[in-house]
Motif scaffolding. Structure first.
Motif, PDB file in Angstrom:
ATOM      1  N   ALA A 158      24.783  47.813  71.284  1.00 13.69           N
ATOM      2  CA  ALA A 158      25.332  46.449  71.333  1.00 13.69           C
ATOM      3  C   ALA A 158      26.397  46.371  72.426  1.00 13.69           C
ATOM      4  CB  ALA A 158      25.903  46.070  69.976  1.00 13.69           C
ATOM      5  N   ASP A 182      24.870  41.203  68.853  1.00 13.01           N
ATOM      6  CA  ASP A 182      25.543  41.074  70.148  1.00 13.01           C
ATOM      7  C   ASP A 182      25.032  39.842  70.870  1.00 13.01           C
ATOM      8  OD1 ASP A 182      23.421  41.715  72.245  1.00 13.01           O
ATOM      9  OD2 ASP A 182      23.301  43.556  71.056  1.00 13.01           O
ATOM     10  N   ILE A 185      22.215  40.701  76.887  1.00 11.90           N
ATOM     11  CA  ILE A 185      21.030  40.400  77.695  1.00 11.90           C
ATOM     12  C   ILE A 185      19.753  40.251  76.874  1.00 11.90           C
ATOM     13  CG2 ILE A 185      21.857  41.453  79.838  1.00 11.90           C
ATOM     14  CD1 ILE A 185      20.326  43.954  79.069  1.00 11.90           C
ATOM     15  N   ILE A 187      16.310  41.452  74.535  1.00 11.33           N
ATOM     16  CA  ILE A 187      15.133  42.277  74.833  1.00 11.33           C
ATOM     17  C   ILE A 187      13.919  41.369  74.965  1.00 11.33           C
ATOM     18  CG2 ILE A 187      13.647  44.130  73.919  1.00 11.33           C
ATOM     19  CD1 ILE A 187      16.169  45.018  72.274  1.00 11.33           C
ATOM     20  N   TYR A 200      11.589  55.130  75.826  1.00 11.99           N
ATOM     21  CA  TYR A 200      11.267  53.768  76.263  1.00 11.99           C
ATOM     22  C   TYR A 200      12.549  53.033  76.651  1.00 11.99           C
ATOM     23  CZ  TYR A 200       9.509  49.076  76.600  1.00 11.99           C
ATOM     24  OH  TYR A 200       9.188  47.838  77.084  1.00 11.99           O
ATOM     25  N   ARG A 201      12.548  52.451  77.839  1.00 13.07           N
ATOM     26  CA  ARG A 201      13.662  51.632  78.294  1.00 13.07           C
ATOM     27  C   ARG A 201      13.107  50.343  78.868  1.00 13.07           C
ATOM     28  NH1 ARG A 201      16.246  56.526  81.651  1.00 13.07           N
ATOM     29  NH2 ARG A 201      14.055  56.795  81.983  1.00 13.07           N
ATOM     30  N   ARG A 206      18.467  49.748  85.231  1.00 11.76           N
ATOM     31  CA  ARG A 206      19.673  49.267  84.587  1.00 11.76           C
ATOM     32  C   ARG A 206      20.155  50.275  83.545  1.00 11.76           C
ATOM     33  NH1 ARG A 206      18.435  44.458  81.011  1.00 11.76           N
ATOM     34  NH2 ARG A 206      18.006  46.135  79.575  1.00 11.76           N
ATOM     35  N   GLY A 214      16.758  56.167  76.756  1.00 15.80           N
ATOM     36  CA  GLY A 214      15.704  55.595  75.918  1.00 15.80           C
ATOM     37  C   GLY A 214      15.446  56.437  74.686  1.00 15.80           C
ATOM     38  N   LEU A 215      16.432  57.225  74.283  1.00 14.53           N
ATOM     39  CA  LEU A 215      16.252  58.072  73.103  1.00 14.53           C
ATOM     40  C   LEU A 215      17.071  57.587  71.903  1.00 14.53           C
ATOM     41  CD1 LEU A 215      16.304  61.649  74.680  1.00 14.53           C
ATOM     42  CD2 LEU A 215      14.344  60.442  73.747  1.00 14.53           C
ATOM     43  N   GLY A 216      18.032  56.703  72.179  1.00 15.66           N
ATOM     44  CA  GLY A 216      18.951  56.269  71.109  1.00 15.66           C
ATOM     45  C   GLY A 216      18.223  55.667  69.913  1.00 15.66           C
ATOM     46  N   ALA A 218      15.049  55.828  69.173  1.00 13.36           N
ATOM     47  CA  ALA A 218      14.099  56.766  68.561  1.00 13.36           C
ATOM     48  C   ALA A 218      14.840  57.637  67.548  1.00 13.36           C
ATOM     49  CB  ALA A 218      13.451  57.633  69.629  1.00 13.36           C
ATOM     50  N   THR A 241      20.981  40.130  70.647  1.00  8.01           N
ATOM     51  CA  THR A 241      20.164  40.964  69.766  1.00  8.01           C
ATOM     52  C   THR A 241      20.862  41.139  68.424  1.00  8.01           C
ATOM     53  OG1 THR A 241      19.389  42.146  71.721  1.00  8.01           O
ATOM     54  CG2 THR A 241      19.081  43.268  69.606  1.00  8.01           C
TER      55      THR A 241
END
Ligand code: ADP
Length: 263
Positions: A158, A182, A185, A187, A200-201, A206, A214-216, A218, A241
């Protein structure tokens, strides 16, 4: 893999076994492909900082000793990339840990846990976190440390992907729910179903700036599975989001809910 030829109608026992076998092999194959992809992604992500470190080391060797500016820049880059690699390895180790399911439940006041986690975030980042909750919000969990880790990942996202305030709500609506909202931007719709995948990002360039691999999420999903809570994500691009943690609804705090319902 080669599919077993399945003949006869579906009532036929052999045909059913063949179908089950084919399904199992399909799943194994899918799993194997995912594992291969994971290793390849991890290697790539580890190679990138190493390449940068190598290049700067060579540059320092050639010119750094005479040019103070190059020396400073090179050393800073080497340090930054080393930190990045350390962070990646730490996340990989977390992911590799086998999910343990604990059965013993402890009763917790979610508001306390949120205050502590938000406190830790505030100590590192100058951001506004608004906690909205009536005290206490009780629930049961198997592992407070894992719950805090899960909250930390979601709060950190966030923070990374927004600039405005971050709102955290804890409430009991049948089930206990924590929401982290938050106004960042957001998703894109087509990415929403992928954000829990490893590596995945939405936007690689950015994400690299904000330090993510891209692991957070998961890891968050893995923690949520082990805590037996559900994660739900809603997002609108450019608006923000909201991610919810939903606890199992069959807990009632010492019969509190029941007695309220009964009255
Ligand atoms: P990262 O470490 O790159 O942030 P995550 O697995 O935590 O990776 O998230 C996957 C991707 O989902 C991110 O790269 C980002 O594009 C997107 N994302 C996650 N949380 C948010 C959020 N709160 N707002 C906007 N985008 C987000």
């Amino acid at each position: 893999f080669e599919k077993l030829p399945v003949t006869g109608d579906s009532q036929d026992e052999l045909a059913q076994m063949g179908n089950t076998f084919n399904e199992m092999m399909g799943l194994l194959e899918e799993n194997y492909t995912k594992q291969e992809e994971f290793v390849s992604n991890a290697s790539h992500e580890l190679k990138t900082p190493l390449t940068v470190i190598g290049s700067y080391a060579r540059l320092l060797e050639r010119q750094g000793m005479e040019d103070e500016k190059i020396a400073e820049e090179g050393l800073a880059a080497i340090q930054a990339e080393t930190e990045r690699m350390k962070a990646l390895i730490e996340q990989l180790l977390h992911l590799a840990r086998r999910t343990e399911y604990q059965t013993e439940m402890v009763q917790v006041n979610i508001v306390r846990i949120l205050e502590e986690t938000i406190g830790a975030m505030k100590a590192s980042y100058d951001r506004e976190f608004l906690l909205e909750a009536e005290e206490p919000v009780l629930t049961e969990t198997t592992d407070i440390a894992k719950l805090k880790q899960l909250l930390y990942i979601l709060l950190d996202n966030a923070r990374k992907y927004s600039e405005d305030r971050i709102e955290v709500v804890a409430k009991k609506e049948g089930a206990t729910v924590i929401q982290i909202r938050d106004y960042g931007i957001g998703i894109p719709k087509q990415s929403l179903s992928h954000v829990f995948e490893r590596f995945y990002r939405v936007d690689k360039a950015r994400s690299r700036e904000t330090g993510g691999f891209g692991l957070g999420l998961a890891l968050a999903k893995q923690l949520a599975d082990s805590l037996e809570v559900t994660l739900e994500i809603e997002s609108v691009e450019q608006l923000g989001t909201t991610i919810s943690i939903i606890f199992s609804s069959n807990f009632n705090a010492g019969g509190l809910e029941l007695s309220q319902e009964g009255s």
